[in-house]
Each structure stands twice: as C-alpha cells, then as structure tokens.
Write a protein that holds these residues in place. Structure first.
Motif, PDB file in Angstrom:
ATOM      1  N   ALA A 157      18.565 -42.450  -5.929  1.00  0.00           N
ATOM      2  CA  ALA A 157      19.683 -43.379  -5.749  1.00  0.00           C
ATOM      3  C   ALA A 157      21.019 -42.747  -6.114  1.00  0.00           C
ATOM      4  O   ALA A 157      22.073 -43.130  -5.584  1.00  0.00           O
ATOM      5  N   ASP A 158      20.980 -41.759  -7.017  1.00  0.00           N
ATOM      6  CA  ASP A 158      22.220 -41.085  -7.410  1.00  0.00           C
ATOM      7  C   ASP A 158      22.868 -40.337  -6.253  1.00  0.00           C
ATOM      8  O   ASP A 158      24.061 -40.007  -6.305  1.00  0.00           O
ATOM      9  N   ALA A 159      22.099 -40.053  -5.229  1.00  0.00           N
ATOM     10  CA  ALA A 159      22.635 -39.296  -4.097  1.00  0.00           C
ATOM     11  C   ALA A 159      23.797 -40.023  -3.438  1.00  0.00           C
ATOM     12  O   ALA A 159      24.697 -39.392  -2.869  1.00  0.00           O
ATOM     13  N   GLU A 160      23.797 -41.341  -3.507  1.00  0.00           N
ATOM     14  CA  GLU A 160      24.893 -42.107  -2.906  1.00  0.00           C
ATOM     15  C   GLU A 160      26.225 -41.722  -3.537  1.00  0.00           C
ATOM     16  O   GLU A 160      27.225 -41.527  -2.837  1.00  0.00           O
ATOM     17  N   GLN A 161      26.242 -41.602  -4.863  1.00  0.00           N
ATOM     18  CA  GLN A 161      27.473 -41.211  -5.541  1.00  0.00           C
ATOM     19  C   GLN A 161      27.908 -39.808  -5.119  1.00  0.00           C
ATOM     20  O   GLN A 161      29.106 -39.545  -4.941  1.00  0.00           O
ATOM     21  N   PHE A 162      26.931 -38.920  -4.969  1.00  0.00           N
ATOM     22  CA  PHE A 162      27.237 -37.549  -4.571  1.00  0.00           C
ATOM     23  C   PHE A 162      27.906 -37.526  -3.202  1.00  0.00           C
ATOM     24  O   PHE A 162      28.945 -36.885  -3.007  1.00  0.00           O
ATOM     25  N   PHE A 163      27.324 -38.220  -2.232  1.00  0.00           N
ATOM     26  CA  PHE A 163      27.876 -38.213  -0.879  1.00  0.00           C
ATOM     27  C   PHE A 163      29.226 -38.922  -0.809  1.00  0.00           C
ATOM     28  O   PHE A 163      30.106 -38.507  -0.043  1.00  0.00           O
ATOM     29  N   ARG A 164      29.410 -39.964  -1.616  1.00  0.00           N
ATOM     30  CA  ARG A 164      30.674 -40.695  -1.602  1.00  0.00           C
ATOM     31  C   ARG A 164      31.807 -39.883  -2.226  1.00  0.00           C
ATOM     32  O   ARG A 164      32.978 -40.235  -2.089  1.00  0.00           O
ATOM     33  N   SER A 165      31.469 -38.791  -2.910  1.00  0.00           N
ATOM     34  CA  SER A 165      32.509 -37.978  -3.537  1.00  0.00           C
ATOM     35  C   SER A 165      33.254 -37.104  -2.533  1.00  0.00           C
ATOM     36  O   SER A 165      34.311 -36.558  -2.843  1.00  0.00           O
ATOM     37  N   PHE A 166      32.725 -36.987  -1.307  1.00  0.00           N
ATOM     38  CA  PHE A 166      33.382 -36.183  -0.285  1.00  0.00           C
ATOM     39  C   PHE A 166      34.460 -37.002   0.429  1.00  0.00           C
ATOM     40  O   PHE A 166      34.354 -38.217   0.563  1.00  0.00           O
ATOM     41  N   ARG A 167      35.502 -36.301   0.880  1.00  0.00           N
ATOM     42  CA  ARG A 167      36.527 -36.955   1.685  1.00  0.00           C
ATOM     43  C   ARG A 167      35.929 -37.493   2.976  1.00  0.00           C
ATOM     44  O   ARG A 167      34.928 -36.980   3.455  1.00  0.00           O
ATOM     45  N   TYR A 168      36.570 -38.489   3.531  1.00  0.00           N
ATOM     46  CA  TYR A 168      36.073 -39.108   4.775  1.00  0.00           C
ATOM     47  C   TYR A 168      36.035 -38.125   5.941  1.00  0.00           C
ATOM     48  O   TYR A 168      35.253 -38.292   6.874  1.00  0.00           O
ATOM     49  N   ASP A 169      36.902 -37.078   5.883  1.00  0.00           N
ATOM     50  CA  ASP A 169      36.962 -36.142   6.991  1.00  0.00           C
ATOM     51  C   ASP A 169      36.302 -34.799   6.675  1.00  0.00           C
ATOM     52  O   ASP A 169      36.521 -33.812   7.379  1.00  0.00           O
ATOM     53  N   ALA A 170      35.479 -34.766   5.618  1.00  0.00           N
ATOM     54  CA  ALA A 170      34.783 -33.525   5.268  1.00  0.00           C
ATOM     55  C   ALA A 170      33.831 -33.124   6.383  1.00  0.00           C
ATOM     56  O   ALA A 170      33.181 -33.976   7.005  1.00  0.00           O
ATOM     57  N   PRO A 196      30.575 -32.183   8.175  1.00  0.00           N
ATOM     58  CA  PRO A 196      29.193 -32.527   7.794  1.00  0.00           C
ATOM     59  C   PRO A 196      28.365 -31.325   7.354  1.00  0.00           C
ATOM     60  O   PRO A 196      27.439 -31.478   6.558  1.00  0.00           O
ATOM     61  N   MET A 197      28.676 -30.119   7.837  1.00  0.00           N
ATOM     62  CA  MET A 197      27.923 -28.948   7.384  1.00  0.00           C
ATOM     63  C   MET A 197      28.280 -28.587   5.949  1.00  0.00           C
ATOM     64  O   MET A 197      27.434 -28.100   5.193  1.00  0.00           O
ATOM     65  N   ALA A 198      29.524 -28.820   5.566  1.00  0.00           N
ATOM     66  CA  ALA A 198      29.917 -28.595   4.178  1.00  0.00           C
ATOM     67  C   ALA A 198      29.176 -29.570   3.259  1.00  0.00           C
ATOM     68  O   ALA A 198      28.722 -29.208   2.170  1.00  0.00           O
ATOM     69  N   ILE A 199      29.041 -30.799   3.733  1.00  0.00           N
ATOM     70  CA  ILE A 199      28.317 -31.810   2.956  1.00  0.00           C
ATOM     71  C   ILE A 199      26.839 -31.445   2.859  1.00  0.00           C
ATOM     72  O   ILE A 199      26.245 -31.493   1.771  1.00  0.00           O
ATOM     73  N   LEU A 200      26.234 -31.091   3.988  1.00  0.00           N
ATOM     74  CA  LEU A 200      24.801 -30.785   4.011  1.00  0.00           C
ATOM     75  C   LEU A 200      24.476 -29.567   3.150  1.00  0.00           C
ATOM     76  O   LEU A 200      23.485 -29.565   2.412  1.00  0.00           O
ATOM     77  N   THR A 201      25.301 -28.524   3.248  1.00  0.00           N
ATOM     78  CA  THR A 201      25.082 -27.326   2.445  1.00  0.00           C
ATOM     79  C   THR A 201      25.117 -27.665   0.961  1.00  0.00           C
ATOM     80  O   THR A 201      24.253 -27.228   0.186  1.00  0.00           O
ATOM     81  N   SER A 202      26.097 -28.450   0.573  1.00  0.00           N
ATOM     82  CA  SER A 202      26.214 -28.861  -0.831  1.00  0.00           C
ATOM     83  C   SER A 202      25.036 -29.729  -1.250  1.00  0.00           C
ATOM     84  O   SER A 202      24.544 -29.630  -2.375  1.00  0.00           O
ATOM     85  N   ALA A 203      24.575 -30.577  -0.321  1.00  0.00           N
ATOM     86  CA  ALA A 203      23.497 -31.508  -0.637  1.00  0.00           C
ATOM     87  C   ALA A 203      22.181 -30.793  -0.923  1.00  0.00           C
ATOM     88  O   ALA A 203      21.425 -31.195  -1.818  1.00  0.00           O
ATOM     89  N   PHE A 204      21.890 -29.724  -0.173  1.00  0.00           N
ATOM     90  CA  PHE A 204      20.658 -28.978  -0.428  1.00  0.00           C
ATOM     91  C   PHE A 204      20.692 -28.356  -1.822  1.00  0.00           C
ATOM     92  O   PHE A 204      19.694 -28.373  -2.545  1.00  0.00           O
ATOM     93  N   ALA A 205      21.830 -27.807  -2.208  1.00  0.00           N
ATOM     94  CA  ALA A 205      21.947 -27.213  -3.543  1.00  0.00           C
ATOM     95  C   ALA A 205      21.844 -28.291  -4.620  1.00  0.00           C
ATOM     96  O   ALA A 205      21.173 -28.112  -5.642  1.00  0.00           O
ATOM     97  N   TYR A 206      22.485 -29.403  -4.365  1.00  0.00           N
ATOM     98  CA  TYR A 206      22.451 -30.535  -5.299  1.00  0.00           C
ATOM     99  C   TYR A 206      21.023 -31.032  -5.504  1.00  0.00           C
ATOM    100  O   TYR A 206      20.610 -31.386  -6.615  1.00  0.00           O
ATOM    101  N   LEU A 207      20.253 -31.033  -4.436  1.00  0.00           N
ATOM    102  CA  LEU A 207      18.881 -31.540  -4.483  1.00  0.00           C
ATOM    103  C   LEU A 207      18.043 -30.776  -5.508  1.00  0.00           C
ATOM    104  O   LEU A 207      17.202 -31.355  -6.193  1.00  0.00           O
ATOM    105  N   GLY A 208      18.276 -29.473  -5.603  1.00  0.00           N
ATOM    106  CA  GLY A 208      17.493 -28.665  -6.525  1.00  0.00           C
ATOM    107  C   GLY A 208      17.677 -29.032  -7.977  1.00  0.00           C
ATOM    108  O   GLY A 208      16.815 -28.728  -8.822  1.00  0.00           O
TER     109      GLY A 208
END
Length: 489
Positions: free
Chosen positions: A135-148, A150-162
C-alpha cells in the motif's frame, strides 16, 4: 599470422607476434577463442613508447561497442542476423507467437523448457498472485510530478521495490544467496522472479495512472497477464469491466516478441550490474534505465514521430531523399543484428491488421505503407540491408490502441523483464560462480605530469575541456543581484 605446425590441433588458431617472433596456439571452442590468450603475447616496449600502453603485460583486445566479443556462454536465445532467425531455447519465434502465450514463453526462457499443463497452471498462479504491491507504493508514485516520464517512474519503482525484500539482498543474506544452487537458494530466487514479472505490469499501470490523475487499481483476479494490465490502466468503476480480447491478445503477442533478444544493451546492463551480486531489483532497474535510451527502447516512439513529421504519403519521396543525404534519420528500419529482415516484423504486421479491425486504421498507416514500399524498392536501402524491424509496426499498434508516445518504452520494458531475469538467473547458476565484470581500457590520456600551482596555470579554452557557462534567470538571477551577508560581489 603464422602457419600451423604438423602437430597443431586443427581446431585451433595459431598466432605469430611479428614483434617478437613468438607463436602461440589458441584452442577454438564453439567457434570462439578466449581473449585472455593474447595476454601471453608480451613484448619489450619500443624506445620512447608510452608506459601506459603496458606492452610488457601482454596484448589487449580492442572491441569498441562489443561488435565481436562474446562475454558469456548462454542457452537462452539464438539469433542468426544474416538469415533473419530468432529462436527462444530452440523454438522459432514464429511458432511461439502463433501457439504460445507470453507467460508460457516466459517459463521457457527462464527455466529452459515448455511447461506441462500442471506446471503452467502453478506458474501463472504464482506470477499473478505476486502482482499486488504494498500500500505504501501509492505514496511513492504520488511523489512524482504529473508530467514525469513514465520510464523514469518505472525505473525508480523497480529499485524502490527491492527495499521491501531483505531476504533477496545478498549484501544482507550473504554473497552466495543466489549462486549456490541449493533448494533453499532456488526457492528464494524463484520468489523474486514471480514478484518481478507479476509486479511489472502493476508498476507500469501505476506509472500510467499517476499521470492521468487517477486512483490506482488493485490487480484483478481471473484475467490473463495482459488482460490484467489493460484492466489496471483503464478501469474506472464500470461493472463487469473486461478489456477487448483482440487488444488483449495483440498485447500478449507483442509481449512475447519483446521478451528477450539475446545480449542487447539492457540485458548486458542487467548482467554487468548483477555481476556485483546486487539484489535482482536493482539489476532490473539498471536494465530499465538502459532501455530508456532512444537507441534502444525508444525506437518505436521515434518511428511514430518520424511518420508524423512526414505528414502524408505524398511527402515520402522527399523524405527518402533527405535520408539519403543524411539530413533526416530513418527510424524502424535496419537492426544491429539482423542484416536481412527482422523475423518479428512479419508477426507484428499481421497483429497490426487484427488490431486495426477493431480500432480502425491509424491515420499514419498510409504514410507508413508508402514509406515501407519506397524503402524496399530503393537501391540505397537494399544495399544497406535496411528492412523494417519490429519497431516499425509495433509503434503503430500502440498508437492505435491509444497509448501515449512516451509510454511506448514502458510497453517494451515490461515484457523484457522476463529476458533480463532469464539471463540473470543463468549467470547466477553458471558453473564456476559469478565473476564481476571488469572490461579493460586503452588509456590514451596524459602521461605522468607534475602538479602546477593555481597562480602559474595557463587557462585551457577548448570548449570540450571547460565547463559551459549557464545563463541564470528567475530567482537565481535576482538572488545574484541582491546583497546579503556573505554574498560575493
């Protein structure tokens, strides 16, 4: 190059160093030779030769861009670029695209054989079960700007997942966590594989929805891998919502085709990173960053931008001439490996026809067809083996399905997680263990020189050797004009 002696093995290479007259015999195995064999060809440095050449330490093999260097032995994917052949674990890509599914093919790539009915059922169940994120992932994704992007978000998300799975981190659990091959070790490895493949679509869908300003969707039950992905991107509360089966199938075929492609830039990045025995989430994040580049995962996006710039079929001849003059870039044609045709392009072209039946023809299709026909008949492109590749048609499919241009690389990265994991797992379990990748370089910089005090230095004015001057504006400009304690006037 010397002549083999009578006692020389026929399956070897005999090399003579004309500097010293020394001859060495190098064994040929699987039509390859070990680069380290050349280290035995050392010589006395010539007078005034740079010490940095390290001539006395043996020859180095120079191969800029890895044009002909094999870095590992693999059983996963075979490509014959001259004949236009692509096989996963021996199976022709054409047959898999016709008869298999993305998840079944993922099993094949990672474990080496097609699963039985019961094995496939367990595999699909585990992958889909692990699609849900914390559930914490929602906060992580909401921290990005609206115009970020999506590859920058996805790349960060994989690292965050670990950060959530300490049991998957060799830095915490020991260096042999994934390399010892014991039942416990394999179980830990497989769980991370389930998680990464299962959550790839969830993370991608969240990256999509955060930019749309929408709430996130929990992965549904009872849908296929690509069906779940489409659901998570598009569901807005409709009762009994189900994605269109034609689009669902088309996306599954595209995922299967993009699942692996031997040691491309991103797969090599995963292996380079993984060779340090980092956790698999960090290695996959590194691969995602590599795929982000326009020379790799951004190619299908470049095709659409090119077609938009051409405008209409009538403008194709002028564009072709501009390409010949090297004034414009032709995207979606040619390939680093394939020298004839990309076998995936024929499958994608057929898939495109199926998609267009339900979405309607894309406005750019006529321009694409005209460009395809003109290029295939032009001697300039024929001589250079510039046939359409998988990116030429896949971009049109993604556009017809309504995906934004900058989401195209994400649709490449999600299925490629499978190939990255297949190569990572193979390296972890290879005989002899894992050695950290450490390429050599040819140093051509300055030789040893003495430090010069700042007041005695002559400024270097060359543009590439000095930092650029930045023009400041806004608050920075005003602050630089203001006065305050400690300000440098």
């Amino acid at each position: 190059m010397g002549q083999p002696t009578a006692s020389s093995s026929q399956n070897s290479l005999t090399v003579r160093d004309n500097r010293t007259g020394k001859t060495i015999q190098i064994p040929i195995e699987d039509n390859s030779i070990p680069a380290t064999a050349f280290k035995t060809l050392s010589a006395t440095p010539e007078k005034d030769e740079r010490k940095e050449n390290e001539t006395s330490k043996g020859l180095r093999v120079s191969d800029k861009g890895f044009l002909n260097t094999a870095v590992m032995r693999s059983e996963i994917t075979y490509i014959d670029g001259e004949a236009g052949v692509l096989r996963y674990r021996g199976y022709p890509i054409e047959e898999l695209a016709l008869r298999s599914s993305h998840l079944e093919t993922a099993y094949l790539l990672i474990y080496g054989s097609l699963p039985s009915a019961s094995q496939l059922k367990v595999w699909e169940k585990e992958v889909m079960h692990h699609a849900v994120v914390h559930a914490d992932a929602e906060q992580f994704f909401r921290s990005f700007r609206y115009d970020a992007h999506p590859m920058a978000i996805l790349t960060s998300a994989f690292a965050y997942l670990g950060s959530y799975y300490s049991e998957a981190n060799p830095s915490l659990q020991g260096q042999t966590l994934f390399t010892k091959g014991s039942p416990d070790s394999l179980a830990v490895m497989d769980k991370q594989i389930y998680r990464l493949i299962g959550k790839a679509t969830t993370l991608a869908a969240m990256a999509y929805r955060v930019r749309q300003g929408r709430t996130f969707v929990t992965p549904p039950t009872g849908l296929s891998y690509t069906g779940s992905f489409l659901y998570q991107m598009d569901y807005l509360g409709q009762e009994n919502y189900k994605p269109n089966p034609v689009l669902e199938k088309a996306l599954d075929v595209l995922f299967l085709l993009h699942a692996d492609h031997e040691l491309n830039a991103s797969a090599t990045t995963v292996l380079q990173t993984g060779s340090s025995l980092v956790d698999p989430y960090s290695a996959i994040a590194a691969g995602c960053a590599s795929l982000y580049g326009p020379l790799h995962g951004g190619a299908n996006e470049a095709v659409i931008r090119m077609l938009i710039s051409i405008g209409s079929p009538a403008n194709v001849p002028a564009f072709i001439e501009s390409v010949k003059k090297r004034e414009k870039v032709l995207s979606g044609f040619g390939h680093r490996v394939y020298k004839t045709s990309d076998p995936r392009s024929f499958i994608v072209r057929k898939t495109a026809d199926e998609v267009f039946k339900v979405t309607g023809k894309d406005d750019l299709l006529e321009t694409a067809m005209a460009l395809h026909e003109a290029a295939m008949k032009d001697e300039y492109f024929i001589k250079r083996s510039l046939a359409p590749n998988v990116d030429f048609w896949s971009g049109l499919i993604y556009r017809a399905m309504g995906f934004p241009l900058d989401f195209f690389p994400v649709l490449f990265a999600v299925p490629r997680v499978v190939g990255w994991l297949a190569h990572w797992r193979q390296m972890m379990l290879q005989p002899g263990g894992v050695k950290i990748w450490r390429p050599r370089q040819i140093y051509v910089g300055e030789t040893k020189r003495a430090y010069v005090p700042v007041e005695e230095r002559t400024p270097v004015e060359e543009a590439k050797k000095t930092p650029s001057q930045i023009t400041h504006s806004g608050i920075t400009k005003r602050t630089m004009l203001a006065t305050f304690k400690g300000a440098k006037l």
